[in-house]
Design a protein around this motif. Sequence first.
Motif, PDB file in Angstrom:
ATOM      1  N   LEU A 145      -9.536   2.293   4.967  1.00 51.59           N
ATOM      2  CA  LEU A 145     -10.848   1.652   4.025  1.00 51.59           C
ATOM      3  C   LEU A 145      -9.653   0.108   4.092  1.00 51.59           C
ATOM      4  CD1 LEU A 145     -12.154   1.565   1.932  1.00 51.59           C
ATOM      5  CD2 LEU A 145     -10.865   1.617   0.267  1.00 51.59           C
ATOM      6  N   PHE A 146      -8.389  -0.448   4.719  1.00 57.51           N
ATOM      7  CA  PHE A 146      -8.348  -1.689   4.306  1.00 57.51           C
ATOM      8  C   PHE A 146      -8.303  -2.273   5.677  1.00 57.51           C
ATOM      9  CE2 PHE A 146      -5.569  -0.090   0.900  1.00 57.51           C
ATOM     10  CZ  PHE A 146      -6.092  -0.544   0.175  1.00 57.51           C
ATOM     11  N   GLY A 147      -8.365  -1.236   6.712  1.00 58.38           N
ATOM     12  CA  GLY A 147      -8.684  -1.947   7.847  1.00 58.38           C
ATOM     13  C   GLY A 147      -7.440  -1.646   8.773  1.00 58.38           C
ATOM     14  N   THR A 160       1.255  -1.308   0.160  1.00 54.17           N
ATOM     15  CA  THR A 160      -0.234  -0.092   0.226  1.00 54.17           C
ATOM     16  C   THR A 160       1.130   0.986   0.148  1.00 54.17           C
ATOM     17  OG1 THR A 160      -1.401  -1.762   1.196  1.00 54.17           O
ATOM     18  CG2 THR A 160      -1.951   0.790   0.927  1.00 54.17           C
ATOM     19  N   VAL A 161       1.563   1.163   0.490  1.00 57.90           N
ATOM     20  CA  VAL A 161       2.905   2.386   0.748  1.00 57.90           C
ATOM     21  C   VAL A 161       3.403   3.223  -0.382  1.00 57.90           C
ATOM     22  CG1 VAL A 161       4.992   3.019   2.009  1.00 57.90           C
ATOM     23  CG2 VAL A 161       3.348   2.538   3.182  1.00 57.90           C
ATOM     24  N   LEU A 162       4.341   1.591  -1.250  1.00 59.03           N
ATOM     25  CA  LEU A 162       4.668   1.469  -2.632  1.00 59.03           C
ATOM     26  C   LEU A 162       3.550   2.185  -3.316  1.00 59.03           C
ATOM     27  CD1 LEU A 162       6.891  -1.489  -2.465  1.00 59.03           C
ATOM     28  CD2 LEU A 162       7.933   0.887  -2.474  1.00 59.03           C
ATOM     29  N   ALA A 163       2.350   1.516  -3.723  1.00 56.01           N
ATOM     30  CA  ALA A 163       0.945   2.027  -4.510  1.00 56.01           C
ATOM     31  C   ALA A 163       0.859   4.117  -4.134  1.00 56.01           C
ATOM     32  CB  ALA A 163       0.358   1.082  -4.009  1.00 56.01           C
ATOM     33  N   THR A 164       0.870   3.597  -3.112  1.00 59.02           N
ATOM     34  CA  THR A 164       0.773   4.942  -2.348  1.00 59.02           C
ATOM     35  C   THR A 164       1.844   6.217  -3.262  1.00 59.02           C
ATOM     36  OG1 THR A 164      -0.329   4.615  -0.602  1.00 59.02           O
ATOM     37  CG2 THR A 164       0.433   6.828  -0.686  1.00 59.02           C
ATOM     38  N   CYS A 179       5.037   7.031   5.993  1.00 58.42           N
ATOM     39  CA  CYS A 179       5.767   7.165   4.890  1.00 58.42           C
ATOM     40  C   CYS A 179       5.065   7.240   3.025  1.00 58.42           C
ATOM     41  CB  CYS A 179       6.370   5.328   4.933  1.00 58.42           C
ATOM     42  SG  CYS A 179       7.022   5.147   6.285  1.00 58.42           S
ATOM     43  N   GLY A 180       3.444   6.788   3.113  1.00 62.13           N
ATOM     44  CA  GLY A 180       3.199   7.130   1.703  1.00 62.13           C
ATOM     45  C   GLY A 180       2.752   8.603   1.341  1.00 62.13           C
ATOM     46  N   SER A 181       3.047  10.079   2.348  1.00 68.27           N
ATOM     47  CA  SER A 181       3.026  11.029   1.889  1.00 68.27           C
ATOM     48  C   SER A 181       3.880  11.881   2.003  1.00 68.27           C
ATOM     49  CB  SER A 181       2.201  11.842   3.272  1.00 68.27           C
ATOM     50  OG  SER A 181       2.862  12.023   4.370  1.00 68.27           O
ATOM     51  N   LYS A 182       5.799  11.702   1.984  1.00 72.03           N
ATOM     52  CA  LYS A 182       6.610  12.332   1.996  1.00 72.03           C
ATOM     53  C   LYS A 182       7.415  11.838   0.850  1.00 72.03           C
ATOM     54  CE  LYS A 182       8.111  13.611   5.121  1.00 72.03           C
ATOM     55  NZ  LYS A 182       8.089  12.710   6.154  1.00 72.03           N
ATOM     56  N   LYS A 183       7.681  12.776   0.108  1.00 68.76           N
ATOM     57  CA  LYS A 183       9.398  12.473  -0.653  1.00 68.76           C
ATOM     58  C   LYS A 183      10.758  12.841  -0.147  1.00 68.76           C
ATOM     59  CE  LYS A 183       6.159  11.085  -3.661  1.00 68.76           C
ATOM     60  NZ  LYS A 183       6.551   9.616  -4.493  1.00 68.76           N
ATOM     61  N   SER A 184      11.428  11.894  -1.057  1.00 70.83           N
ATOM     62  CA  SER A 184      12.870  12.202  -0.612  1.00 70.83           C
ATOM     63  C   SER A 184      13.145  13.511  -1.028  1.00 70.83           C
ATOM     64  CB  SER A 184      13.223  10.974  -1.093  1.00 70.83           C
ATOM     65  OG  SER A 184      14.649  11.170  -0.603  1.00 70.83           O
ATOM     66  N   LEU A 185      13.847  14.183  -0.642  1.00 66.19           N
ATOM     67  CA  LEU A 185      14.869  15.106  -0.849  1.00 66.19           C
ATOM     68  C   LEU A 185      16.427  14.436  -1.320  1.00 66.19           C
ATOM     69  CD1 LEU A 185      15.117  18.793  -1.797  1.00 66.19           C
ATOM     70  CD2 LEU A 185      15.909  18.430  -0.063  1.00 66.19           C
ATOM     71  N   ALA A 186      16.813  13.628  -0.463  1.00 65.33           N
ATOM     72  CA  ALA A 186      17.997  13.048  -0.573  1.00 65.33           C
ATOM     73  C   ALA A 186      18.031  12.375  -1.743  1.00 65.33           C
ATOM     74  CB  ALA A 186      18.198  11.903   0.734  1.00 65.33           C
ATOM     75  N   SER A 187      17.323  11.526  -2.473  1.00 65.84           N
ATOM     76  CA  SER A 187      16.833  10.934  -3.567  1.00 65.84           C
ATOM     77  C   SER A 187      15.933  11.706  -4.540  1.00 65.84           C
ATOM     78  CB  SER A 187      16.086   9.251  -3.106  1.00 65.84           C
ATOM     79  OG  SER A 187      16.097   8.961  -2.663  1.00 65.84           O
TER      80      SER A 187
END
Length: 324
Positions: free
Chosen positions: A256-258, A71-75, A270-278
């Motif tokens: 939704l996924f319980g 789910t995190v990766l899909a997000t 983890c799903g809402s963040k974007k990496s400046l380092a990468s």
Amino acid sequence: MRRILAVFEPFVLALLGTVVLASVLPVRGTAVPLFEAITTAGIVLLFFLHGAKLSREAILDGARNWRLHVTVLATSFVLFPLLGLGLVSLPLPMLDGPMAAGLLFLTLLPSTVQSSIAFTAIARGNVAAAVCSASFSNLIGIFTTPALVALLMTLPGGSAGVSLGSIETIALQLLLPFLLGHALRPWIGGFVSRRKKLVTMVDRGSILLVVYAAFSAAVVEGLWQRVSGETLALLLVLCCALLGLILALTWALGRLFGFRREDAIVLLFCGSKKSLASGVPMAGVLFPAAQVGAVILPLMLFHQIQLIACAVIARRYAQDETAD
């Protein structure tokens, strides 16, 4: 919240200072190749240390909570890019090609590692799962982000975002050092773990080098003549809207996924963040030097906004847990 701001405030100031320095004293002429070599060395060392830090035990442990990690990766790599495509399709004449490309590019990046884990810990979430999810996102992002750039982005002039030369550069500067560091982990893993300050210095120092080089090239090409105050304000509004949307969606997906409360917190951060380092090193590889400064500008704005917003949210979760 004060602890989080105390950790990140010096780096935020350093980023702003680097942009100012590059605007006043950009790298020019014969100094450019030397500085590019130094920057490349910093990126190689950065990904080498990231490889050495990632333990195989974390990979195996994380695989057990596969629903959360998928789910995190899909997000990160499906939902976020869809939102990015929606943003750049808006009729906004103030956003030129590189700036719009930067908005889309930031949505294609992996999650952060350090701050995602830190906010999860403060919010009383599943820290072990956060370590795994953030690590998986960064590992997969080495392959996925360039692939998404090639699929979804076209640079001015009609050329694809990823050329054969870019793929070779990614392999040599990012993937190979990462794999080498991970292969050497049994011998150097302990040393790296004990030298967290050194790793942090390399991490942030590499970012500052790339930011300075990127903005130097952009300033020489007339970045600040093209970017108005209205454009910066618009970018700020769009980054806030993007973060608000993804925070609402990750919260809704957790319900939704319980997912248990602890796992829903992992998805939220983890799903809402974007990496400046990468993102900054990848932008330096994937885009022409003169465009990198404009491309990473939305990412730098989004990075600061996500830190402030997530610090407030994490503190609120912690207070709710204490109240219960």
